[in-house]
Design a protein around this motif. Structure first.
Motif, PDB file in Angstrom:
ATOM      1  N   GLU A 279      34.324  41.959  45.091  1.00 25.93           N
ATOM      2  CA  GLU A 279      32.900  41.935  44.749  1.00 25.93           C
ATOM      3  C   GLU A 279      32.252  40.586  45.067  1.00 25.93           C
ATOM      4  N   CYS A 280      32.885  39.486  44.594  1.00 27.73           N
ATOM      5  CA  CYS A 280      32.259  38.162  44.731  1.00 27.73           C
ATOM      6  C   CYS A 280      33.090  37.170  45.541  1.00 27.73           C
ATOM      7  N   GLY A 281      34.336  37.516  45.863  1.00 28.85           N
ATOM      8  CA  GLY A 281      35.175  36.644  46.673  1.00 28.85           C
ATOM      9  C   GLY A 281      35.946  35.589  45.916  1.00 28.85           C
ATOM     10  N   ALA A 282      35.784  35.508  44.598  1.00 27.35           N
ATOM     11  CA  ALA A 282      36.485  34.501  43.798  1.00 27.35           C
ATOM     12  C   ALA A 282      37.981  34.793  43.754  1.00 27.35           C
TER      13      ALA A 282
ATOM     14  N   THR B 261      34.144  41.737  36.346  1.00 29.28           N
ATOM     15  CA  THR B 261      34.325  43.105  36.785  1.00 29.28           C
ATOM     16  C   THR B 261      35.816  43.403  36.905  1.00 29.28           C
ATOM     17  N   VAL B 262      36.235  44.605  36.561  1.00 30.20           N
ATOM     18  CA  VAL B 262      37.618  45.023  36.787  1.00 30.20           C
ATOM     19  C   VAL B 262      37.715  45.481  38.239  1.00 30.20           C
ATOM     20  N   VAL B 263      38.640  44.852  38.978  1.00 28.39           N
ATOM     21  CA  VAL B 263      38.760  45.088  40.414  1.00 28.39           C
ATOM     22  C   VAL B 263      40.210  45.230  40.826  1.00 28.39           C
ATOM     23  N   THR B 264      40.412  45.690  42.043  1.00 31.02           N
ATOM     24  CA  THR B 264      41.701  45.652  42.704  1.00 31.02           C
ATOM     25  C   THR B 264      41.642  44.461  43.662  1.00 31.02           C
ATOM     26  N   PRO B 265      42.372  43.367  43.363  1.00 27.77           N
ATOM     27  CA  PRO B 265      42.313  42.168  44.208  1.00 27.77           C
ATOM     28  C   PRO B 265      42.699  42.465  45.652  1.00 27.77           C
ATOM     29  N   LYS B 266      42.033  41.776  46.575  1.00 21.32           N
ATOM     30  CA  LYS B 266      42.304  41.913  48.013  1.00 21.32           C
ATOM     31  C   LYS B 266      42.996  40.678  48.515  1.00 21.32           C
TER      32      LYS B 266
ATOM     33  N   CYS C 206      37.955  39.934  37.116  1.00 21.47           N
ATOM     34  CA  CYS C 206      37.458  38.756  37.820  1.00 21.47           C
ATOM     35  C   CYS C 206      36.754  37.857  36.811  1.00 21.47           C
ATOM     36  N   ASP C 207      37.156  36.602  36.724  1.00 20.65           N
ATOM     37  CA  ASP C 207      36.540  35.658  35.790  1.00 20.65           C
ATOM     38  C   ASP C 207      35.113  35.288  36.197  1.00 20.65           C
ATOM     39  N   GLN C 208      34.795  35.413  37.470  1.00 21.18           N
ATOM     40  CA  GLN C 208      33.453  35.051  37.948  1.00 21.18           C
ATOM     41  C   GLN C 208      32.424  36.132  37.651  1.00 21.18           C
ATOM     42  N   CYS C 209      32.705  37.361  38.064  1.00 18.33           N
ATOM     43  CA  CYS C 209      31.699  38.426  37.899  1.00 18.33           C
ATOM     44  C   CYS C 209      32.016  39.376  36.739  1.00 18.33           C
TER      45      CYS C 209
END
Length: 50
Positions: free
Chosen positions: A13-16, A45-50, A40-43
């Protein structure tokens, strides 16, 4: 002790960078690979890291 923090990858989402400590769940996919969900600590959001 290492001074570097383990990383799961980057937020799609944000690249962090997402630290390993942010991992929420690890699971096995039907193709046998491992999937991870992390927050993600920045946005925040629960994500699947890339």
């Amino acid at each position: 002790m290492s001074s570097t923090t383990a990383s799961l990858g980057n937020c799609p989402e944000c690249g962090a960078e997402i630290a390993a400590a942010s991992k929420l769940i690890e699971y096995e996919r039907t193709d046998g690979t491992t999937g991870v969900y992390a927050e993600c600590d920045q946005c925040r959001t629960v994500v699947t890291p890339k």
